[in-house]
Design an enzyme around this catalytic site. Structure first.
Site, PDB file in Angstrom:
ATOM      1  N   GLU A  41      -3.145  -7.976  -1.114  1.00 32.70           N
ATOM      2  CA  GLU A  41      -1.801  -8.418  -1.508  1.00 32.70           C
ATOM      3  C   GLU A  41      -1.092  -9.132  -0.362  1.00 32.70           C
ATOM      4  O   GLU A  41      -0.368 -10.100  -0.576  1.00 32.70           O
ATOM      5  CB  GLU A  41      -0.953  -7.235  -2.003  1.00 32.70           C
ATOM      6  N   TYR A 124       7.640  -5.908  -3.726  1.00 32.47           N
ATOM      7  CA  TYR A 124       6.498  -6.395  -4.493  1.00 32.47           C
ATOM      8  C   TYR A 124       5.206  -5.675  -4.077  1.00 32.47           C
ATOM      9  O   TYR A 124       4.487  -5.125  -4.915  1.00 32.47           O
ATOM     10  CB  TYR A 124       6.330  -7.918  -4.334  1.00 32.47           C
ATOM     11  N   ASP A 142       6.802 -10.681  -8.776  1.00 35.11           N
ATOM     12  CA  ASP A 142       6.628 -11.877  -7.952  1.00 35.11           C
ATOM     13  C   ASP A 142       6.882 -13.102  -8.815  1.00 35.11           C
ATOM     14  O   ASP A 142       7.350 -12.978  -9.970  1.00 35.11           O
ATOM     15  CB  ASP A 142       5.228 -11.914  -7.324  1.00 35.11           C
TER      16      ASP A 142
END
Ligand code: SF4
Length: 352
Positions: A41, A124, A142
């Site tokens: 991520e 996020y 996002d």
């Protein structure tokens, strides 16, 4: 424009069915651990999936767990990150790994609140890790989720506005599948990345939402989502020096904070200097030029700044500034020079 928030809830079941049949096969999804989700991520924050995959695999081969990341030398970590840019991500991964080892017994914490206390982990990323690995019903909001949700619901609010984002987050938290929150988030990411595209026309014919999507029904896919105007970037001129002395090249370390913090760079100064100005700077560094030639220009765009660079290549005599390191070809290859200097790095390699 009236929002149809109920459409988000209607999307959940067909979205998951679509995901089960169409999900992208990605290395961090084949073997799922909190560490792998976290690193992937962070890499994906500023990098496309296809570009991130080889970096991810190289990273995992060398740093397979939190302990290995916590103890790696910073220069080596930057080398593994070289080419991905936005090095603050690598620095934060490093600091966070050290914190996970010292405060959490080497295991990533499981809640969004605890994850967000680690360097570089915001809403996020924390939600992605907590939902994918620990089953927390937290939407990972996002650009993909915002775009899909804005179109499905026909919401004309500015998705860069904090209040609008908060509303979306609450609506997505209501719509998320309680049994498969990680799959829900990844399904929304995949739908946004492969069907409900950001640039160009979305591929509505292939979308599980087309039966009720407000943007599709009302012909608003070109207009939604609405985004506020971006602040213009600040242009900054810099003069970059490739300084050679007896087959060695001068490099130095950037300050501990700010843009490209702690990275190795070529000596450079603000402004676009002519040759007379360049010679004065060399003298201030205690160097005399035996030869000085311009070696081209380059541009690099950061999030808020644009560097417009002009380079000089110089054969020099003298000590150089205190913070200079003079490296030979082998030493130079060990270094991770930021992508911003790509053009000058290639030139330096040719000359060493
Ligand atoms: Fe996006 Fe089209 Fe699907 Fe609506 S129907 S969510 S606009 S791809």
């Amino acid at each position: 424009m009236k929002e149809h928030w109920e459409n988000l809830n209607a999307l959940t079941a067909p979205l998951l069915a679509w995901y089960d049949a169409n999900r992208r096969i990605l290395p961090w999804r084949e073997e799922v651990t909190p560490y792998r989700t976290w690193v992937s991520e962070i890499m994906l924050q500023q990098t496309r999936v296809s570009a991130a995959i080889p970096y991810f695999e190289r990273f995992m081969a060398e740093l397979p767990d939190v302990g290995a990341l916590a103890s790696v030398r910073e220069e080596r970590l930057f080398k593994l990150w070289e080419g991905l840019g936005y090095y603050s991500r690598a620095r934060n991964l490093h600091r966070a790994a050290q914190r996970i080892v010292s405060d959490h017994g080497g295991e990533l914490p499981q809640t969004v609140e605890a994850l967000k206390k680690l360097p570089g982990i915001g809403d996020y990323t924390a939600s992605a890790i907590a939902s994918i690995n620990f089953g927390a019903p937290e939407p990972a909001v996002d650009g993909n989720l915002l775009r899909v949700a804005a179109r499905v619901c026909g919401c004309g609010g500015d998705i860069t506005d904090a209040k609008v984002k908060k509303e979306f987050r609450a609506r997505l938290a209501d719509a998320i599948d309680r049994d498969r929150p990680g799959a829900y988030n990844q399904a929304m990411m995949d739908l946004g990345a492969t069907v409900c595209l950001p640039n160009g026309a979305p591929l509505c014919a292939r979308c599980p939402a087309r039966g009720f999507c407000a943007a599709y029904r009302e012909g608003l896919t070109e207009i939604l989502p609405v985004r506020g105007a971006k602040k213009p970037r600040r242009a900054e001129e810099r003069t970059v020096f490739l300084l050679l002395r007896g087959g060695r090249l001068a490099v130095r370390r950037r300050p501990d904070t700010g843009l490209l913090a702690k990275m190795t760079e070529f000596p450079n100064v603000a402004g676009s200097l002519d040759e007379a100005g360049a010679l004065i700077v060399l003298a201030q560094w205690g160097l005399a030029a035996k030869a000085l030639v311009p070696c081209g220009t380059a541009k690099h765009i950061f999030t808020h700044i644009e560097w417009q660079m002009k380079g000089y290549l110089a054969e020099v005599d003298g000590e150089g500034a205190e913070d200079f390191r003079w490296v030979d070809a082998a030493g130079f290859d060990e270094l991770a020079i930021p992508t911003a200097f790509k053009k000058f790095t290639a030139l330096a390699r040719e000359r060493l």
